[in-house]
Write a protein that holds these residues in place. Structure first.
Motif, PDB file in Angstrom:
ATOM      1  N   CYS A   1      -4.821  16.022   0.362  1.00  9.94           N
ATOM      2  CA  CYS A   1      -3.640  15.308   0.854  1.00  9.94           C
ATOM      3  C   CYS A   1      -2.641  15.118  -0.294  1.00  9.94           C
ATOM      4  CB  CYS A   1      -4.040  13.954   1.434  1.00  9.94           C
ATOM      5  SG  CYS A   1      -2.615  12.997   2.032  1.00  9.94           S
TER       6      CYS A   1
ATOM      7  N   TYR B   1      -0.652  10.988   6.492  1.00 11.36           N
ATOM      8  CA  TYR B   1       0.042  12.264   6.277  1.00 11.36           C
ATOM      9  C   TYR B   1      -0.400  13.274   7.332  1.00 11.36           C
ATOM     10  CZ  TYR B   1       1.332  16.731   4.159  1.00 11.36           C
ATOM     11  OH  TYR B   1       1.841  17.992   3.927  1.00 11.36           O
TER      12      TYR B   1
ATOM     13  N   CYS C   1      -2.225  10.816  -0.727  1.00 10.45           N
ATOM     14  CA  CYS C   1      -3.300   9.939  -1.213  1.00 10.45           C
ATOM     15  C   CYS C   1      -4.416  10.693  -1.926  1.00 10.45           C
ATOM     16  CB  CYS C   1      -3.880   9.118  -0.060  1.00 10.45           C
ATOM     17  SG  CYS C   1      -4.782  10.092   1.168  1.00 10.45           S
TER      18      CYS C   1
ATOM     19  N   GLY D   1       0.634   3.524  -3.094  1.00 13.73           N
ATOM     20  CA  GLY D   1      -0.357   4.521  -2.714  1.00 13.73           C
ATOM     21  C   GLY D   1       0.158   5.771  -2.049  1.00 13.73           C
ATOM     22  N   PHE D   2       1.379   5.722  -1.476  1.00 13.07           N
ATOM     23  CA  PHE D   2       1.850   6.849  -0.687  1.00 13.07           C
ATOM     24  C   PHE D   2       2.975   7.624  -1.361  1.00 13.07           C
ATOM     25  CE2 PHE D   2       0.561   4.822   3.654  1.00 13.07           C
ATOM     26  CZ  PHE D   2      -0.749   4.710   3.186  1.00 13.07           C
TER      27      PHE D   2
ATOM     28  N   PHE E   1       0.828  -1.209   0.000  1.00 13.42           N
ATOM     29  CA  PHE E   1       0.000   0.000   0.000  1.00 13.42           C
ATOM     30  C   PHE E   1       0.861   1.257   0.000  1.00 13.42           C
ATOM     31  CE2 PHE E   1      -2.887  -3.252   1.478  1.00 13.42           C
ATOM     32  CZ  PHE E   1      -4.068  -2.919   0.841  1.00 13.42           C
ATOM     33  N   LYS E   2       1.933   1.249   0.789  1.00  8.22           N
ATOM     34  CA  LYS E   2       2.826   2.399   0.816  1.00  8.22           C
ATOM     35  C   LYS E   2       3.494   2.601  -0.536  1.00  8.22           C
ATOM     36  CE  LYS E   2       5.519   1.369   4.274  1.00  8.22           C
ATOM     37  NZ  LYS E   2       6.625   1.548   5.259  1.00  8.22           N
TER      38      LYS E   2
ATOM     39  N   CYS F   1      -4.188  12.572   8.227  1.00 10.96           N
ATOM     40  CA  CYS F   1      -5.026  11.935   7.208  1.00 10.96           C
ATOM     41  C   CYS F   1      -5.387  10.524   7.671  1.00 10.96           C
ATOM     42  CB  CYS F   1      -4.294  11.886   5.870  1.00 10.96           C
ATOM     43  SG  CYS F   1      -5.217  11.055   4.559  1.00 10.96           S
TER      44      CYS F   1
ATOM     45  N   LYS G   1      -3.441  -1.596   7.963  1.00  9.24           N
ATOM     46  CA  LYS G   1      -2.963  -0.238   8.207  1.00  9.24           C
ATOM     47  C   LYS G   1      -2.531  -0.085   9.667  1.00  9.24           C
ATOM     48  CE  LYS G   1      -4.705   4.503   8.369  1.00  9.24           C
ATOM     49  NZ  LYS G   1      -5.901   5.344   8.190  1.00  9.24           N
TER      50      LYS G   1
ATOM     51  N   CYS H   1      -3.954   7.790   4.784  1.00 11.93           N
ATOM     52  CA  CYS H   1      -2.556   7.413   4.606  1.00 11.93           C
ATOM     53  C   CYS H   1      -1.643   7.822   5.753  1.00 11.93           C
ATOM     54  CB  CYS H   1      -2.021   7.990   3.299  1.00 11.93           C
ATOM     55  SG  CYS H   1      -1.762   9.793   3.340  1.00 11.93           S
TER      56      CYS H   1
END
Length: 207
Positions: A192, A179, A195, A80-81, A76-77, A174, A156, A177
């Motif tokens: 953000c 942030y 994300c 997605g990040f 995911f990171k 956030c 997560k 994610c």
């Protein structure tokens, strides 16, 4: 109006991958849905701020890898990040194979993948909705698909309460994610940078 009702909708989680020339890229999405069975069609909404969006509009082809409950937070990171405009997401990533359409699909923490050709596009403001024909699909594992709820509850990392910074500034985190925005007030139109979610998905962290 309680916008957290949106979190009660059921979503799967996917990696949408694209190729344009020599550039490979991908992003996390929760919007792949079968919308018709005869003919079989899948819809996919991608945020216009994502490089994946621009590459998909240019090429009209993508793969969707269905994330499973075996998926790690690192996946995911990775997809997605961070933005493909800043990093090459496939420079050191090895958990993929190339499908017949020349586009990667993710092989670790996934249970299926689809190769899609775009047939129609609908402008939805922040996103473009792509109506796609699946031209190939395969099952990779029997592990259950990862839902958005499962991701939030089991994959997560739980946010750590940080409250105020040493300077006494307020932190807004956030919920998607992680942030952090520092400041007493957030602009209403804040997005953000990681994300691409809006102010509604931030919460003030109280120590």
């Amino acid at each position: 109006m309680n916008t957290k009702a949106m979190y009660k909708l059921s979503y799967g989680l996917f990696v949408c991958t694209v190729v344009n020339g020599d550039k490979k890229n991908g992003c996390i999405t929760n919007t792949a849905v079968q919308v018709a069975s005869d003919p079989n069609r899948i819809s996919l909404a991608i945020n216009k701020a994502n490089l994946t969006h621009d590459m998909l509009k240019e090429t009209g082809k993508c793969n969707i890898s269905v994330l499973s409950t075996d998926a790690s937070f690192d996946t995911f990171k990775h997809f997605g990040f961070q933005s493909g405009r800043d990093v090459d997401k496939f420079a050191s990533f090895t958990d993929f194979k190339l499908a017949d359409n020349g586009i990667p699909y993710i092989t670790k923490g996934t249970n299926a993948y689809f190769s899609l050709n775009v047939e129609k596009e609908v402008d939805l403001g922040s996103h473009t909705l792509f109506i796609c024909e699946p031209v190939f699909m395969d099952v990779l594992a029997d592990t259950p698909s990862c839902t958005y709820e499962y991701y939030q509850n089991n994959i997560k990392p739980k946010p750590q309460p940080v409250g105020e910074t040493p300077k006494g500034e307020t932190i807004w985190k956030c919920t998607i994610c992680g942030y952090e925005y520092v400041g007493e007030d957030m602009p209403d139109d804040f997005i953000c940078p990681i994300c691409k979610h809006p102010k509604d998905d931030f919460e003030k962290i109280i120590r």
